[in-house]
Design a protein around this motif. Structure first.
Motif, mmCIF file in Angstrom:
data_model
loop_
_atom_site.group_PDB
_atom_site.id
_atom_site.type_symbol
_atom_site.label_atom_id
_atom_site.label_comp_id
_atom_site.label_asym_id
_atom_site.label_seq_id
_atom_site.Cartn_x
_atom_site.Cartn_y
_atom_site.Cartn_z
ATOM 1 N N TYR A 67 0.849 -1.200 0.000
ATOM 2 C CA TYR A 67 0.000 0.000 0.000
ATOM 3 C C TYR A 67 0.880 1.245 0.000
ATOM 4 N N TYR A 68 1.882 1.249 0.867
ATOM 5 C CA TYR A 68 2.782 2.402 0.954
ATOM 6 C C TYR A 68 3.578 2.577 -0.334
ATOM 7 N N VAL A 69 4.125 1.476 -0.837
ATOM 8 C CA VAL A 69 4.935 1.535 -2.055
ATOM 9 C C VAL A 69 4.103 2.025 -3.234
ATOM 10 N N ALA A 70 2.850 1.564 -3.318
ATOM 11 C CA ALA A 70 1.987 1.942 -4.444
ATOM 12 C C ALA A 70 1.798 3.453 -4.525
ATOM 13 N N PHE A 71 1.663 4.097 -3.360
ATOM 14 C CA PHE A 71 1.419 5.537 -3.367
ATOM 15 C C PHE A 71 2.700 6.363 -3.293
ATOM 16 N N GLU A 72 3.825 5.672 -3.248
ATOM 17 C CA GLU A 72 5.127 6.343 -3.350
ATOM 18 C C GLU A 72 5.907 5.762 -4.539
ATOM 19 N N TRP A 73 5.156 5.340 -5.566
ATOM 20 C CA TRP A 73 5.761 4.624 -6.680
ATOM 21 C C TRP A 73 6.817 5.424 -7.442
ATOM 22 N N PRO A 74 6.671 6.741 -7.621
ATOM 23 C CA PRO A 74 7.733 7.476 -8.316
ATOM 24 C C PRO A 74 9.104 7.264 -7.672
ATOM 25 N N TYR A 75 9.134 7.205 -6.355
ATOM 26 C CA TYR A 75 10.417 6.965 -5.670
ATOM 27 C C TYR A 75 10.863 5.517 -5.828
ATOM 28 N N ARG A 225 -1.298 15.307 10.260
ATOM 29 C CA ARG A 225 0.006 14.665 10.133
ATOM 30 C C ARG A 225 0.837 15.290 9.008
ATOM 31 N N THR A 226 2.139 15.100 9.113
ATOM 32 C CA THR A 226 3.060 15.667 8.126
ATOM 33 C C THR A 226 3.683 14.603 7.228
ATOM 34 N N ASP A 227 3.279 13.335 7.398
ATOM 35 C CA ASP A 227 3.891 12.250 6.626
ATOM 36 C C ASP A 227 2.864 11.534 5.755
ATOM 37 N N SER A 228 1.794 12.231 5.381
ATOM 38 C CA SER A 228 0.702 11.592 4.646
ATOM 39 C C SER A 228 1.121 11.182 3.235
ATOM 40 N N LEU A 229 0.446 10.145 2.740
ATOM 41 C CA LEU A 229 0.538 9.775 1.329
ATOM 42 C C LEU A 229 -0.513 10.577 0.570
ATOM 43 N N TYR A 230 -0.161 11.042 -0.627
ATOM 44 C CA TYR A 230 -1.064 11.890 -1.404
ATOM 45 C C TYR A 230 -1.378 11.256 -2.758
ATOM 46 N N MET A 232 -2.772 13.346 -5.014
ATOM 47 C CA MET A 232 -2.383 14.550 -5.743
ATOM 48 C C MET A 232 -2.246 15.646 -4.699
ATOM 49 N N PRO A 233 -1.628 16.753 -5.025
ATOM 50 C CA PRO A 233 -1.474 17.817 -4.041
ATOM 51 C C PRO A 233 -2.800 18.205 -3.391
ATOM 52 N N GLY A 234 -2.820 18.155 -2.068
ATOM 53 C CA GLY A 234 -4.011 18.536 -1.325
ATOM 54 C C GLY A 234 -4.991 17.414 -1.077
ATOM 55 N N LEU A 235 -4.780 16.240 -1.677
ATOM 56 C CA LEU A 235 -5.700 15.112 -1.513
ATOM 57 C C LEU A 235 -4.953 13.942 -0.865
ATOM 58 N N VAL A 237 -4.444 10.348 0.719
ATOM 59 C CA VAL A 237 -5.006 9.029 0.451
ATOM 60 C C VAL A 237 -5.860 8.545 1.619
ATOM 61 N N SER A 238 -5.326 8.628 2.835
ATOM 62 C CA SER A 238 -6.038 8.100 3.999
ATOM 63 C C SER A 238 -7.314 8.869 4.296
ATOM 64 N N GLN A 239 -7.336 10.159 4.008
ATOM 65 C CA GLN A 239 -8.571 10.914 4.216
ATOM 66 C C GLN A 239 -9.646 10.513 3.215
ATOM 67 N N LEU A 240 -9.259 10.352 1.960
ATOM 68 C CA LEU A 240 -10.220 9.915 0.946
ATOM 69 C C LEU A 240 -10.749 8.526 1.277
ATOM 70 N N LEU A 241 -9.855 7.610 1.644
ATOM 71 C CA LEU A 241 -10.280 6.254 1.976
ATOM 72 C C LEU A 241 -11.157 6.249 3.222
ATOM 73 N N SER A 242 -10.859 7.116 4.172
ATOM 74 C CA SER A 242 -11.681 7.208 5.379
ATOM 75 C C SER A 242 -13.112 7.599 5.041
ATOM 76 N N VAL A 243 -13.279 8.560 4.144
ATOM 77 C CA VAL A 243 -14.620 8.985 3.740
ATOM 78 C C VAL A 243 -15.356 7.843 3.049
ATOM 79 N N VAL A 244 -14.666 7.169 2.130
ATOM 80 C CA VAL A 244 -15.284 6.055 1.394
ATOM 81 C C VAL A 244 -15.703 4.947 2.355
ATOM 82 N N LEU A 245 -14.838 4.590 3.279
ATOM 83 C CA LEU A 245 -15.133 3.514 4.222
ATOM 84 C C LEU A 245 -16.274 3.886 5.159
ATOM 85 N N PHE A 246 -16.284 5.124 5.629
ATOM 86 C CA PHE A 246 -17.353 5.550 6.537
ATOM 87 C C PHE A 246 -18.717 5.476 5.846
#
Length: 273
Positions: A67-75, A225-230, A232-235, A237-246
């Motif tokens: 999950y982490y690698v997928a959202f940090e794939w450019p690196y 938090r300051t270490d979030s996965l994004y 896109m800028p301003g979006l 991942v965990s916040q979007l997934l939290s909304v979907v799951l809720f």
């Protein structure tokens, strides 16, 4: 000023045992103990819980990393040798939870167990494991928030050792690990206090309550938090997934309420098959 806590719990020759791993292990052991007790009471049997944990743990670790690698794939696409370097950090709790649920569903299908009931049994114990596990982040001085002041932290009436551990890189930080830990602890106490009330929960509603509780709190903590996965800028991942799951969990609760679903307290027996 109190020095930062040592993240190493024990050294055995060249082997270092980190407090992070010790704390996570304690959380898992407590969760297993609680789940086995409830499994026996609900007619599932503790052996199934132990088997599920043994299967789920390695896949949870893999899922958290993927999950982490997928959202940090450019690196990681530029540094493929770092994909398996989990010791350098980089795991995500949502990835672990998704992988664990998949393992649970497959196991229940193979063993002819009611998946919703098994998930109900496990859900609150996962909450307490998460609550404890966040203290591993505390020992590593990670999963923190934006810069704040010593006055603010003391205004929270925190013990001095927590305040000083939040002095990271020469600046005090929001203890977001603590916010999430306490949110999960409160959710655990609430669910454990009411889950055995007859006529309150149908099968699946305890795990869905956990999903709603956790995702609601995680949405706000993630925003600090300051270490979030994004995505896109301003979006985040965990916040979007939290909304979907809720929303999905709430919808399932409403939909299943009108179905002929057994009550959680009815438990399970082979005669139900």
């Amino acid at each position: 000023m109190i020095a930062a806590l040592n993240p190493i719990a024990l050294r055995l020759g060249g082997l270092e045992i980190h407090w992070y791993g010790v704390i996570i292990a304690c959380g898992v052991l407590l969760a297993v103990w609680l789940a086995t007790r409830e499994a026996n009471a609900r007619g599932i049997g503790e052996d199934h819980i132990i088997n599920l944990v043994l299967w789920a743990l390695p896949f949870a670790l893999i899922g958290a990393r993927l999950y982490y690698v997928a959202f940090e794939w450019p690196y990681y696409s530029a540094h493929p040798d770092q994909i398996i370097a989990i010791w350098n950090g980089g795991i995500a709790i949502y990835g672990a939870l998704i992988a664990s649920v998949i393992v649970f569903l497959i196991y229940c299908r193979v063993k002819w167990l009611p998946a919703w009931l098994v998930l109900d049994i496990a859900a609150p114990t996962v909450m307490i494991a998460q609550s404890i596990g966040r203290w591993g982040n505390f020992m590593n001085q990670e999963a923190f928030g934006a810069k704040t002041t010593l006055t603010y932290l003391r205004g929270l009436h925190l013990p001095e050792f927590i305040i000083q551990q939040m002095n990271i890189g020469g600046a005090y930080r929001q203890p977001t690990f603590l916010y999430e830990s306490m949110w999960n602890l409160i959710g655990f106490v609430l669910i454990m206090s009411v889950r055995r009330h007859k006529g309150w929960f149908k099968r699946g509603e305890i795990v869905l309550s956990y999903v709603m509780w956790y995702s609601f709190g995680r949405f706000f903590v993630e925003g600090m938090r300051t270490d979030s996965l994004y995505l896109m800028p301003g979006l985040r991942v965990s916040q979007l997934l939290s909304v979907v799951l809720f929303v999905a969990a709430l919808g399932l609760v409403i939909w299943r309420r009108h179905k002929n679903v057994p009550w959680y307290m009815d438990g399970f027996s082979l005669n139900n098959l």
